[in-house]
Design a protein around this motif. Structure first.
Motif, PDB file in Angstrom:
ATOM      1  N   PRO A   1      37.938  25.688  61.198  1.00  0.00           N
ATOM      2  CA  PRO A   1      38.853  26.690  60.977  1.00  0.00           C
ATOM      3  C   PRO A   1      38.754  27.860  62.139  1.00  0.00           C
ATOM      4  CG  PRO A   1      37.727  26.135  59.094  1.00  0.00           C
ATOM      5  CD  PRO A   1      37.040  25.452  60.108  1.00  0.00           C
ATOM      6  N   GLY A   2      39.927  28.022  62.760  1.00  0.00           N
ATOM      7  CA  GLY A   2      39.648  29.087  63.651  1.00  0.00           C
ATOM      8  C   GLY A   2      41.214  28.971  64.321  1.00  0.00           C
TER       9      GLY A   2
ATOM     10  N   TYR B   1      40.792  19.440  58.114  1.00  0.00           N
ATOM     11  CA  TYR B   1      39.991  20.560  58.463  1.00  0.00           C
ATOM     12  C   TYR B   1      38.269  20.385  57.855  1.00  0.00           C
ATOM     13  CZ  TYR B   1      43.387  23.664  59.860  1.00  0.00           C
ATOM     14  OH  TYR B   1      44.492  24.462  60.177  1.00  0.00           O
ATOM     15  N   CYS B   2      37.218  20.838  58.746  1.00  0.00           N
ATOM     16  CA  CYS B   2      35.915  20.543  58.617  1.00  0.00           C
ATOM     17  C   CYS B   2      35.029  21.685  59.245  1.00  0.00           C
ATOM     18  CB  CYS B   2      35.373  19.205  59.352  1.00  0.00           C
ATOM     19  SG  CYS B   2      35.610  19.465  61.041  1.00  0.00           S
ATOM     20  N   LEU B   3      33.834  21.816  58.927  1.00  0.00           N
ATOM     21  CA  LEU B   3      32.807  22.945  59.288  1.00  0.00           C
ATOM     22  C   LEU B   3      32.102  22.417  60.365  1.00  0.00           C
ATOM     23  CD1 LEU B   3      31.885  23.987  55.766  1.00  0.00           C
ATOM     24  CD2 LEU B   3      33.529  24.792  57.250  1.00  0.00           C
ATOM     25  N   ASP B   4      31.825  21.057  60.692  1.00  0.00           N
ATOM     26  CA  ASP B   4      31.263  20.574  61.858  1.00  0.00           C
ATOM     27  C   ASP B   4      31.792  19.417  62.181  1.00  0.00           C
ATOM     28  OD1 ASP B   4      29.102  19.101  63.328  1.00  0.00           O
ATOM     29  OD2 ASP B   4      27.718  20.432  62.720  1.00  0.00           O
TER      30      ASP B   4
ATOM     31  N   LYS C   1      29.244  16.290  62.879  1.00  0.00           N
ATOM     32  CA  LYS C   1      28.924  15.541  61.540  1.00  0.00           C
ATOM     33  C   LYS C   1      30.258  15.027  60.760  1.00  0.00           C
ATOM     34  CE  LYS C   1      24.817  18.648  60.949  1.00  0.00           C
ATOM     35  NZ  LYS C   1      24.292  19.560  60.011  1.00  0.00           N
ATOM     36  N   THR C   2      31.307  15.672  60.882  1.00  0.00           N
ATOM     37  CA  THR C   2      32.720  15.020  60.068  1.00  0.00           C
ATOM     38  C   THR C   2      33.015  13.660  60.819  1.00  0.00           C
ATOM     39  OG1 THR C   2      33.001  17.038  59.168  1.00  0.00           O
ATOM     40  CG2 THR C   2      34.893  15.462  59.254  1.00  0.00           C
ATOM     41  N   ARG C   3      33.020  13.762  62.177  1.00  0.00           N
ATOM     42  CA  ARG C   3      33.401  12.663  62.915  1.00  0.00           C
ATOM     43  C   ARG C   3      32.378  11.476  62.469  1.00  0.00           C
ATOM     44  NH1 ARG C   3      31.993  13.469  68.552  1.00  0.00           N
ATOM     45  NH2 ARG C   3      29.948  13.009  67.658  1.00  0.00           N
TER      46      ARG C   3
ATOM     47  N   THR D   1      32.237  17.209  54.297  1.00  0.00           N
ATOM     48  CA  THR D   1      32.733  18.680  54.430  1.00  0.00           C
ATOM     49  C   THR D   1      33.093  19.074  52.996  1.00  0.00           C
ATOM     50  OG1 THR D   1      33.076  18.649  56.781  1.00  0.00           O
ATOM     51  CG2 THR D   1      34.146  20.362  55.401  1.00  0.00           C
ATOM     52  N   GLY D   2      33.512  18.190  52.214  1.00  0.00           N
ATOM     53  CA  GLY D   2      33.920  18.513  50.860  1.00  0.00           C
ATOM     54  C   GLY D   2      35.624  18.286  50.493  1.00  0.00           C
ATOM     55  N   ASN D   3      36.224  17.627  51.756  1.00  0.00           N
ATOM     56  CA  ASN D   3      37.680  17.284  51.384  1.00  0.00           C
ATOM     57  C   ASN D   3      37.598  16.138  50.495  1.00  0.00           C
ATOM     58  OD1 ASN D   3      39.119  18.995  53.454  1.00  0.00           O
ATOM     59  ND2 ASN D   3      37.773  17.882  54.905  1.00  0.00           N
ATOM     60  N   TRP D   4      38.522  16.056  49.504  1.00  0.00           N
ATOM     61  CA  TRP D   4      38.646  14.924  48.677  1.00  0.00           C
ATOM     62  C   TRP D   4      39.687  13.945  49.328  1.00  0.00           C
ATOM     63  CZ3 TRP D   4      43.667  14.574  47.080  1.00  0.00           C
ATOM     64  CH2 TRP D   4      44.287  15.723  46.820  1.00  0.00           C
ATOM     65  N   LEU D   5      39.293  12.762  49.177  1.00  0.00           N
ATOM     66  CA  LEU D   5      39.901  11.502  49.621  1.00  0.00           C
ATOM     67  C   LEU D   5      40.289  10.712  48.605  1.00  0.00           C
ATOM     68  CD1 LEU D   5      37.583  10.847  52.903  1.00  0.00           C
ATOM     69  CD2 LEU D   5      39.590  12.364  52.571  1.00  0.00           C
ATOM     70  N   VAL D   6      41.584  10.217  48.479  1.00  0.00           N
ATOM     71  CA  VAL D   6      41.799   9.185  47.470  1.00  0.00           C
ATOM     72  C   VAL D   6      41.716   7.800  48.065  1.00  0.00           C
ATOM     73  CG1 VAL D   6      43.769   8.624  45.931  1.00  0.00           C
ATOM     74  CG2 VAL D   6      43.288  11.116  46.614  1.00  0.00           C
TER      75      VAL D   6
END
Length: 142
Positions: A60-61, A11-14, A17-19, A124-129
């Motif tokens: 999110p939608g 999930y992302c907000l934009d 920008k995330t791509r 977006t704030g997702n954490w990635l390991v």
């Protein structure tokens, strides 16, 4: 018979920008970008070493109801959602390279029983390991 995992969602907000973050900073490639009516857009990326696995960048939608979408949005804004685990050859080197590109890390590379691990955030704030794996056995965790 299920043969593999072919699609995961982040999930992302934009979506743009995330791509761009995943492509420019992490080496992914843009795959699909299709408008499907009623404001729904299907945006996917792939890693060149694993093209059979698409990552959908979803805002999110719908098909989530309004309450669920709002919850996901709030969690993203607080940086409370997990994203992906990414295998790396050299965690410390990748940490240095991504840090130089301005990527935010929550945890510097650390030795773990299963390998070397670092934790970062996407835009977006997702954490990635990031994990540089090594052979391990259950006894390594005691």
């Amino acid at each position: 018979m299920i043969t593999n995992i072919s699609l995961v969602t982040v999930y992302c907000l934009d979506q743009d920008k995330t791509r761009d973050f995943y492509v420019e900073h992490l080496g992914f490639k843009a795959q699909a970008d299709v408008s499907m009516g009623e404001g729904f857009r299907w945006v996917t990326i792939i890693h060149p070493n694993q093209p059979e696995l698409q990552v959908t960048l979803m805002t999110p939608g719908p098909p989530l109801d309004a309450d669920a979408a709002d919850f996901i949005r709030r969690q993203l804004e607080k940086g409370q959602l997990g994203g992906l685990g990414l295998r790396v050859d050299d965690c410390r080197k990748t940490y240095q390279e991504l840090s130089a590109k301005g990527v935010t890390f929550l945890q510097e590379p650390s030795d773990r029983p299963y390998g070397v691990e670092a934790v970062m955030r996407d835009n977006t704030g997702n954490w990635l390991v990031l994990v540089e794996p090594k052979e391990f056995a259950p006894k390594n965790f005691s």
